[in-house]
Write a protein that holds these residues in place. Structure first.
Motif, PDB file in Angstrom:
ATOM      1  N   PHE A  50      55.687 -37.758 -30.897  1.00 15.74           N
ATOM      2  CA  PHE A  50      54.610 -38.742 -30.786  1.00 15.74           C
ATOM      3  C   PHE A  50      53.383 -38.369 -31.617  1.00 15.74           C
ATOM      4  O   PHE A  50      52.493 -39.197 -31.824  1.00 15.74           O
ATOM      5  N   ALA A  51      53.321 -37.139 -32.129  1.00  9.51           N
ATOM      6  CA  ALA A  51      52.161 -36.737 -32.935  1.00  9.51           C
ATOM      7  C   ALA A  51      52.567 -35.687 -33.954  1.00  9.51           C
ATOM      8  O   ALA A  51      53.451 -34.853 -33.704  1.00  9.51           O
ATOM      9  N   VAL A  52      51.929 -35.753 -35.119  1.00  8.13           N
ATOM     10  CA  VAL A  52      52.023 -34.707 -36.133  1.00  8.13           C
ATOM     11  C   VAL A  52      50.792 -33.823 -35.992  1.00  8.13           C
ATOM     12  O   VAL A  52      49.668 -34.331 -35.895  1.00  8.13           O
ATOM     13  N   ILE A  53      50.987 -32.515 -35.970  1.00  9.21           N
ATOM     14  CA  ILE A  53      49.866 -31.587 -35.990  1.00  9.21           C
ATOM     15  C   ILE A  53      49.922 -30.808 -37.296  1.00  9.21           C
ATOM     16  O   ILE A  53      50.888 -30.072 -37.545  1.00  9.21           O
ATOM     17  N   LEU A  54      48.917 -30.998 -38.144  1.00  8.83           N
ATOM     18  CA  LEU A  54      48.753 -30.147 -39.318  1.00  8.83           C
ATOM     19  C   LEU A  54      47.780 -29.056 -38.909  1.00  8.83           C
ATOM     20  O   LEU A  54      46.575 -29.286 -38.804  1.00  8.83           O
ATOM     21  N   GLY A  55      48.314 -27.879 -38.619  1.00  7.67           N
ATOM     22  CA  GLY A  55      47.480 -26.801 -38.102  1.00  7.67           C
ATOM     23  C   GLY A  55      47.517 -25.581 -38.990  1.00  7.67           C
ATOM     24  O   GLY A  55      48.297 -25.493 -39.952  1.00  7.67           O
ATOM     25  N   CYS A  56      46.695 -24.611 -38.634  1.00  6.47           N
ATOM     26  CA  CYS A  56      46.640 -23.346 -39.345  1.00  6.47           C
ATOM     27  C   CYS A  56      47.781 -22.451 -38.877  1.00  6.47           C
ATOM     28  O   CYS A  56      48.240 -22.543 -37.737  1.00  6.47           O
ATOM     29  N   SER A  57      48.229 -21.559 -39.740  1.00  8.71           N
ATOM     30  CA  SER A  57      49.303 -20.631 -39.396  1.00  8.71           C
ATOM     31  C   SER A  57      48.854 -19.533 -38.434  1.00  8.71           C
ATOM     32  O   SER A  57      49.686 -18.773 -37.941  1.00  8.71           O
ATOM     33  N   ALA A  80      48.182 -21.722 -43.655  1.00 11.56           N
ATOM     34  CA  ALA A  80      46.871 -21.089 -43.548  1.00 11.56           C
ATOM     35  C   ALA A  80      45.781 -22.035 -44.040  1.00 11.56           C
ATOM     36  O   ALA A  80      45.879 -22.603 -45.127  1.00 11.56           O
ATOM     37  N   GLY A  81      44.760 -22.218 -43.210  1.00 15.19           N
ATOM     38  CA  GLY A  81      43.649 -23.096 -43.571  1.00 15.19           C
ATOM     39  C   GLY A  81      43.930 -24.564 -43.379  1.00 15.19           C
ATOM     40  O   GLY A  81      43.116 -25.404 -43.768  1.00 15.19           O
ATOM     41  N   ASN A  82      45.076 -24.911 -42.787  1.00 17.06           N
ATOM     42  CA  ASN A  82      45.490 -26.319 -42.577  1.00 17.06           C
ATOM     43  C   ASN A  82      45.160 -27.208 -43.775  1.00 17.06           C
ATOM     44  O   ASN A  82      44.550 -28.264 -43.656  1.00 17.06           O
ATOM     45  N   GLY A 108      41.667 -27.720 -37.326  1.00 21.69           N
ATOM     46  CA  GLY A 108      41.026 -26.481 -37.735  1.00 21.69           C
ATOM     47  C   GLY A 108      40.694 -25.651 -36.505  1.00 21.69           C
ATOM     48  O   GLY A 108      40.869 -26.096 -35.374  1.00 21.69           O
ATOM     49  N   HIS A 109      40.180 -24.443 -36.723  1.00 26.23           N
ATOM     50  CA  HIS A 109      39.842 -23.618 -35.560  1.00 26.23           C
ATOM     51  C   HIS A 109      38.742 -22.620 -35.895  1.00 26.23           C
ATOM     52  O   HIS A 109      38.462 -22.341 -37.069  1.00 26.23           O
ATOM     53  N   SER A 110      38.129 -22.078 -34.874  1.00 23.73           N
ATOM     54  CA  SER A 110      37.055 -21.113 -35.046  1.00 23.73           C
ATOM     55  C   SER A 110      37.580 -19.793 -35.605  1.00 23.73           C
ATOM     56  O   SER A 110      38.755 -19.451 -35.435  1.00 23.73           O
ATOM     57  N   ASN A 111      36.696 -19.084 -36.279  1.00 23.73           N
ATOM     58  CA  ASN A 111      37.015 -17.750 -36.814  1.00 23.73           C
ATOM     59  C   ASN A 111      38.300 -17.739 -37.642  1.00 23.73           C
ATOM     60  O   ASN A 111      39.120 -16.823 -37.527  1.00 23.73           O
ATOM     61  N   CYS A 112      38.457 -18.749 -38.475  1.00 28.11           N
ATOM     62  CA  CYS A 112      39.663 -18.870 -39.297  1.00 28.11           C
ATOM     63  C   CYS A 112      39.665 -17.812 -40.402  1.00 28.11           C
ATOM     64  O   CYS A 112      38.735 -17.734 -41.212  1.00 28.11           O
TER      65      CYS A 112
END
Length: 206
Positions: A50-57, A80-82, A108-112
């Motif tokens: 139901f969803a695509v997540i483009l996330g960081c490694s 890495a870095g989405n 994205g996320h904190s402290n990447c």
């Protein structure tokens, strides 16, 4: 817009489902849905995420965990870095056009670490320069803004990648234009575990 009408738009119900799962994760009320042998058997011949997540490694940001989801729920692309390149873009296009997945979240996320490396600069070996070059536009734009540079860049990078996806021709831009695909940027806080959606320079909870 009327709340009922908004919830019925493509991607809105799915976005609510994602954010509800994140609230379960934050409050330690995990449901661990769709993780049974029966579910595995159901998915043997096909999938309909139901969803695509483009996330960081980053190992601290596993989408199925932080959204309390299970088998077949999420189509996950992690880099890495989405960021996006042709391979990442093709993967998202496959989910959106062939699997009819109505929602893409760029997370994205904190402290990447990838963004920290881009902020630090210096010489990089191997293929790292191409990775950091993709992140550098966001870093450059927030360099003189108040607040934490890395986290500001992480938020902006998620929004910039979302904009790139919305404008990607011929597939994604067409689906967005036809109202069949919703693309949203979001930001995960490593400390709290909470995901915030990003809109018009502001973060807000769904």
């Amino acid at each position: 817009m009327d709340d009922v009408l908004k919830r019925n738009m493509p991607g809105e119900k799915e976005l609510g489902r994602l954010m509800a799962g994140n609230r379960r994760y934050v409050t330690s009320r995990l449901g661990h849905p769709n993780q049974t042998a029966e579910r595995r058997a159901e998915l043997r011949d096909g999938q309909q995420p139901f969803a695509v997540i483009l996330g960081c490694s980053d190992s601290r940001v596993p989408p199925e965990v932080i959204f309390d989801m299970g088998l077949g729920d999420l189509f996950v692309v992690r880099v890495a870095g989405n960021i996006i390149d042709d391979v990442v873009l093709g993967s998202i296009e496959y989910a959106a056009s062939h699997l009819q997945t109505p929602l893409v979240m760029v997370l994205g996320h904190s402290n990447c670490g990838a963004i920290e490396a881009s902020v630090s600069g210096g010489d990089m070996d191997g293929h790292l320069p191409s990775l950091l070059a993709a992140i550098s536009p966001a870093v450059d734009e927030v360099m003189d803004q108040p607040g934490d540079i890395v986290n500001n860049a992480a938020r902006l990078n998620a929004k910039m990648v979302s904009d790139q996806l919305r404008c990607s021709i011929p597939i994604l831009s067409d689906l967005v234009h036809r109202g069949l695909l919703k693309i949203v940027p979001a930001y995960y806080d490593l400390g709290t575990g909470a995901v915030a959606l990003l809109s018009e320079g502001m973060s807000y909870q769904y």
